[in-house]
Design a protein around this motif. Structure first.
Motif, short mmCIF file in Angstrom:
data_model
loop_
_atom_site.label_atom_id
_atom_site.label_comp_id
_atom_site.label_asym_id
_atom_site.label_seq_id
_atom_site.Cartn_x
_atom_site.Cartn_y
_atom_site.Cartn_z
N HIS A 1 13.92 -29.03 57.02
CA HIS A 1 13.41 -27.69 56.92
C HIS A 1 11.88 -27.72 56.99
N GLU A 2 11.28 -26.53 56.85
CA GLU A 2 9.83 -26.45 56.99
C GLU A 2 9.13 -27.25 55.90
N LYS A 3 7.86 -27.58 56.14
CA LYS A 3 7.12 -28.43 55.21
C LYS A 3 6.89 -27.72 53.88
N THR A 4 6.99 -28.46 52.80
CA THR A 4 6.75 -27.93 51.46
C THR A 4 5.50 -28.59 50.91
N ALA A 5 4.59 -27.75 50.40
CA ALA A 5 3.31 -28.26 49.89
C ALA A 5 3.45 -28.63 48.43
N SER A 6 2.77 -29.72 48.05
CA SER A 6 2.63 -30.08 46.64
C SER A 6 1.19 -30.51 46.43
N TYR A 7 0.74 -30.45 45.18
CA TYR A 7 -0.66 -30.71 44.86
C TYR A 7 -0.73 -31.81 43.82
N SER A 8 -1.24 -32.95 44.26
CA SER A 8 -1.34 -34.11 43.38
C SER A 8 -2.65 -34.05 42.59
N PHE A 9 -2.54 -34.03 41.27
CA PHE A 9 -3.72 -33.89 40.40
C PHE A 9 -4.64 -35.10 40.54
N LYS A 10 -5.99 -34.83 40.68
CA LYS A 10 -6.97 -35.89 40.81
C LYS A 10 -8.01 -35.87 39.69
N ASN A 11 -8.52 -34.70 39.35
CA ASN A 11 -9.60 -34.63 38.36
C ASN A 11 -9.64 -33.23 37.77
N SER A 12 -10.36 -33.09 36.63
CA SER A 12 -10.50 -31.78 36.01
C SER A 12 -11.87 -31.69 35.33
N LEU A 13 -12.38 -30.47 35.26
CA LEU A 13 -13.66 -30.20 34.58
C LEU A 13 -13.44 -29.05 33.61
N LYS A 14 -13.89 -29.24 32.37
CA LYS A 14 -13.83 -28.14 31.41
C LYS A 14 -14.90 -27.12 31.77
N MET A 15 -14.52 -25.87 31.80
CA MET A 15 -15.46 -24.82 32.19
C MET A 15 -16.56 -24.63 31.16
N SER A 16 -16.32 -25.13 29.95
CA SER A 16 -17.35 -24.99 28.91
C SER A 16 -18.49 -25.99 29.09
N THR A 17 -18.34 -26.95 30.01
CA THR A 17 -19.37 -27.99 30.17
C THR A 17 -19.92 -28.05 31.59
N VAL A 18 -19.62 -27.05 32.44
CA VAL A 18 -20.08 -27.11 33.82
C VAL A 18 -21.23 -26.14 34.05
N GLY A 19 -21.99 -26.43 35.10
CA GLY A 19 -23.03 -25.53 35.59
C GLY A 19 -22.83 -25.33 37.08
N ILE A 20 -23.52 -24.35 37.66
CA ILE A 20 -23.31 -24.03 39.07
C ILE A 20 -24.64 -23.78 39.76
N THR A 21 -24.75 -24.30 40.96
CA THR A 21 -25.90 -24.04 41.82
C THR A 21 -25.37 -23.32 43.05
N GLU A 22 -25.87 -22.10 43.27
CA GLU A 22 -25.26 -21.26 44.30
C GLU A 22 -25.56 -21.74 45.71
N ASN A 23 -26.78 -22.18 45.98
CA ASN A 23 -27.18 -22.51 47.35
C ASN A 23 -27.51 -23.99 47.45
N VAL A 24 -26.95 -24.63 48.46
CA VAL A 24 -27.26 -26.02 48.78
C VAL A 24 -28.08 -26.02 50.05
N LYS A 25 -29.18 -26.71 50.02
CA LYS A 25 -30.10 -26.71 51.14
C LYS A 25 -29.40 -27.20 52.42
N GLY A 26 -29.58 -26.41 53.47
CA GLY A 26 -29.06 -26.81 54.77
C GLY A 26 -27.69 -26.25 55.12
N ASP A 27 -26.98 -25.60 54.17
CA ASP A 27 -25.66 -25.07 54.50
C ASP A 27 -25.36 -23.92 53.55
#
Length: 897
Positions: free
Chosen positions: A827-853
């Motif tokens: 039958h048609e292909k079935t997707a699965s998602y293998s866990f690799k890593n996780s980040l707690k949202m209480s300890t992350v920061g974000i930079t909106e723009n990356v130079k060049g893209d």
């Protein structure tokens, strides 16, 4: 009575008188007279007179029955040896033999007593009592064995009588017993074969596969046992023949006696009878076994025929149910897909039917006995296959015509709408000038050239072309569109007439009028000068007449504040809104009916005791897995939602409130969609069972259950399409805001369902995803990682080569997974998602723009100790994710404050 008669006529055999034979008072040594007469010897026996008459008669009768009829007809020679006895014994012997001997007598030799006195008495006694013995043959009294040799050759006499004939009484008894046992074995075996053959001939052939297989196995086993007994009997005869010929085998000078030669002939004759019996039995068994095998082939063929016929009949019923030819392009395309699905579904039964018909023809070619039964079934199978193929082709032709018809009708309808829009878009004030009127005329002429594309210029020809599929509904719709075309064409004709008059009016010669001194032609405005010119013109009434000839009455009152376009659009929007509401209600009713049929026709039938035996073992106690919370969905739509939207027929503006009011109730679709993969896996395992085929047949459904289990998924997505159409029709009108909110609600539900479907496919995460908070976003990105710790080359490599990661954004955690696709059972292909890593949202920061893209953004962790550069597929997707992440971080900050 038969048994008594059989006992009376049964000949004596050695085993019946074995004890009397062992007493050896009379023997058949095998010797013969000169003319071949058999010799019976009565050796010296002390108690001869004490032998019971029955015993004597049985032994003598048995001995006379042994030689062949030819030898017995010559007559028997009797030798009575009484050399050591008295005259009284001689007399008693002669008397008993004369009175009880059953055979023909030729000669009687008496070896008289050897003692002088007894010999003299014997001579006198034989003269005196010869007539008393009542023998019609000569009685020859002999003084010694030498005298006997004068009558009978020594080679035909035993050693006791001075001859050379080898005779062992025990061995003789053993041979006689063995020969008679072998004869009995041959007879018994022949009777068993005859009885078995009679049973086989009288056996009625079963009508089902299992009984036929059992009968074939039983007969084959019985045949094998009888063959073993035949082999054993042949072996027994061969061994006996070897034993009889043993003297000759042992010594070349030895010769078999005539009786032994007769024994050899008897055994050989019995062996020949066995051989003939075995050949006749084998010939009969070959025919019977062939008939049994052909019967089994026939029963298999009939069983397969019934199964295939049932499947084909169901297929034909399903095909016959495809009477709908569609009322729109979308519907016809869906019908074509359903027809294609039915055709694909029918390939396997059709191939099986063709194969079975070919098998039947092979049986006929192999001279099967049931040709009259097989041939009609082969013809029937091929007929049904041809009927299905022809009917399928006919359906495709009809649906193809229907698709062509509706496409033409749609083109015509779109042409009308485009024409109305064109007329509405031509501003009245601009058409007052010559240039404006001519421009408008050119636009109309260009547009009218496209009228050929809708191919409805000749209604009669159109009706003739599609007469075979014109149902009353389609005909009414076609007539409506044809009328609409005529109306639009009339509108264009009137507009053209009006515009041509306006254009012609400007070309009339005008008397030159000197301009007022205060007026400057360069500063004069057309909007001011044109009415002045018109007002001074003697044809003022004709100007208004031209305006009133335009096809909309709204032009008669320019100062009303409504443009032509707005009047048309308002009218069209109101009509379309009602149409969408009607479509929503009608499809909702059909949807509820389909849900009801699934629950009553499939789910409830799983508890039907009459159908329990048809349910596969893999489906036992799996009703909730297969159907999920479908009963809950049916209850909500049947009892609540359908009634509420039916109230919107007269008030379409209330539709948005229905969706807003039932926002929480519609979340039941999330649970259904989460269970869908398990349901589909179970269907793939059990979908071909007879249980589902029987349920589908009872419901008269065109499609199988799996197609109907997709209905809830299709329905929730249908709502957003209908709301979008409503929103288009209600743009800038009352209720637009509520419709937008309702659409956002449905889209949010669909997004939530879609996200949850992805979420349940996460593998390898050791925690509980339900504890991570609400799933806000999910999607695939290119991801680069950078760590402060580590070799520079490793960091450069990490930046250079992106990883494909699927991100799941929760209120408490951001998960990084690797998407995998696997095929499941073809039958048609079935997707699965293998866990690799996780980040707690209480300890992350974000930079909106990356130079060049401008499609990249950064998420950093632990004071930029770990940096994740994420590249979206578009700037819009990037901005959406950044906005959502910022909402999470802002919410956490406010919570901390």
């Amino acid at each position: 009575t038969d048994e008594i008669m059989q006992q009376e006529i049964r000949p004596l055999v050695a085993v019946d008188i074995i004890e009397q034979l062992h007493r050896q008072f009379a023997i058949l040594s095998g010797g013969r007279g000169k003319d071949g007469a058999p010799i019976i010897t009565f050796p010296e026996f002390a108690g001869f007179s004490e032998i019971p008459d029955d015993d004597f008669l049985n032994v003598v009768t048995y001995l006379t029955s042994i030689p062949s009829l030819e030898a017995a007809s010559i007559g028997f020679i009797i030798i009575i040896d009484r050399r050591r006895d008295k005259w009284s014994a001689v007399k008693a012997s002669l008397t008993r033999i004369a009175g009880a001997f059953p055979g023909n007598l030729q000669l009687v030799f008496v070896l008289r007593p050897s003692r002088f006195i007894q010999r003299a008495i014997a001579d006198i006694g034989i003269k005196l009592y010869r007539d008393d013995f009542k023998m019609k043959v000569p009685i020859i009294m002999l003084n010694s064995v030498s005298d006997l040799h004068g009558y009978i050759d020594k080679s035909q006499l035993t050693r006791e009588l001075g001859g050379t004939l080898e005779y062992g009484h025990s061995q003789w008894i053993h041979h006689r017993t063995a020969i008679e046992n072998f004869a009995m074995t041959v007879k018994t075996t022949a009777q068993m074969l005859q009885t078995f053959g009679t049973d086989l001939a009288e056996t009625e052939l079963p009508n089902d596969v299992q009984c036929t297989e059992e009968l074939l196995s039983s007969h084959t086993d019985h045949h094998s046992k009888l063959k073993d007994e035949l082999k054993l009997a042949v072996k027994q005869g061969a061994t006996l023949l070897t034993c009889i010929r043993e003297p000759v085998t042992r010594s070349a000078n030895s010769k078999l006696s005539p009786d032994e030669l007769e024994n050899v002939a008897t055994v050989e004759r019995l062996l020949a009878q066995l051989d003939e019996t075995e050949k006749a039995f084998d010939q009969f068994w070959t025919k019977h076994h062939l008939k049994l095998e052909q019967c089994l082939q026939l029963r298999h063929f009939e069983h397969d025929f019934r199964e295939v016929k049932l499947t084909l009949d169901n297929l034909m019923e399903t095909q016959a149910g495809f009477a709908d030819i569609g009322d729109s392009v979308t519907r016809v395309e869906n019908l074509l897909k359903e027809q294609k699905h039915l055709e694909e579904k029918g390939q396997e039964p059709l191939e099986r039917a063709q194969s079975l018909a070919l098998h039947g023809e092979q049986l006929i070619q192999n001279n099967h006995y049931a040709v009259d039964s097989i041939r009609p079934k082969c013809v029937e199978l091929r007929r049904i296959c041809d009927d299905f193929t022809n009917e399928t082709k006919k359906k495709y032709d009809i649906l193809g015509k229907s698709l062509e018809l509706h496409k033409q009708l749609d083109k015509a309808s779109q042409w009308c709408e485009a024409g109305i829009y064109l007329l509405a878009s031509q501003a009245v004030d601009k058409c007052q000038s010559q240039e404006g009127a001519e421009t408008a005329l050119v636009e109309i002429e260009k547009f009218l050239v496209t009228a050929k594309e809708h191919q409805l210029s000749n209604p009669k020809e159109f009706y003739n072309q599609f007469d075979m599929i014109l149902t009353p509904e389609i005909k009414a719709n076609a007539q409506r569109i044809v009328q609409k075309l005529e109306d639009v064409q009339e509108m264009f004709d009137k507009r053209q007439v009006s515009l041509k008059k306006l254009a012609a009016k400007q070309t009339r010669p005008v008397q030159p009028v000197a301009p007022h001194p205060e007026s400057s032609p360069k500063r004069a405005s057309p909007k001011i000068t044109r009415p002045a010119a018109v007002a001074s013109s003697p044809n003022l009434s004709s100007h208004f007449q031209v305006q009133h000839e335009l096809p909309w009455s709204a032009l008669s009152n320019i100062n009303s504040g409504l443009s032509i376009r707005s009047i048309i659009i308002n009218f069209t929007n109101k009509t379309n809104s009602s149409h969408i509401i009607n479509e929503l209600i009608e499809t909702e009713r059909v949807y509820v009916e389909e849900l009801q049929s699934i629950i009553e026709g499939y789910a409830s039938e799983m508890d039907n005791p009459n159908l329990v035996h048809l349910i596969p073992s893999a489906l036992q106690n799996k009703k909730e897995v297969l159907f999920g919370n479908l009963p809950e969905i049916y209850y909500f739509h049947n009892r609540i939602f359908l009634k509420e939207i039916e109230n919107c027929i007269e008030n379409p503006e209330l539709l948005a409130r229905c969706f807003l009011k039932r926002k929480e109730d519609l979340q039941i679709y999330e649970k259904y969609c989460q269970n869908k993969p398990r349901s589909e896996a179970l269907w793939r395992q059990c979908g071909d069972s007879i249980f589902f085929q029987e349920c589908q047949r009872k419901l008269d459904h065109k499609l199988s259950l799996d197609a109907y289990l997709l209905k809830p998924v299709q329905r929730i997505t249908k709502y957003q399409l209908l709301l979008k159409e409503m929103l288009k029709c209600s743009k800038n009108s009352e209720g637009t805001a509520e419709l937008e909110e309702a659409l956002a609600t449905v889209l949010d539900i669909i997004k939530s369902v879609n996200d949850s479907m992805h979420q349940i496919a996460i593998t390898g995460y050791e925690g509980d995803v339900s504890e991570l908070g609400k799933l806000l976003m999910q999607g695939s990105f290119n991801v680069w990682t950078d760590h402060k710790k580590g070799h520079n080359k490793v960091k450069d490599l990490a930046r250079f080569k992106p990883m494909q990661r699927h991100l799941f954004l929760y209120t408490k955690m951001l998960l990084f997974c690797k998407k995998r696709e696997e095929n499941t059972d073809g039958h048609e292909k079935t997707a699965s998602y293998s866990f690799k890593n996780s980040l707690k949202m209480s300890t992350v920061g974000i930079t909106e723009n990356v130079k060049g893209d401008n499609k990249k953004f950064e998420i950093w962790y632990n004071g930029r100790e770990e940096v994740y550069i994420i590249q979206a597929s578009s700037v819009e997707l990037k901005n959406t994710w950044i906005s959502e992440i910022r909402k999470v971080l802002t919410g956490q900050l406010e919570a901390c404050r």
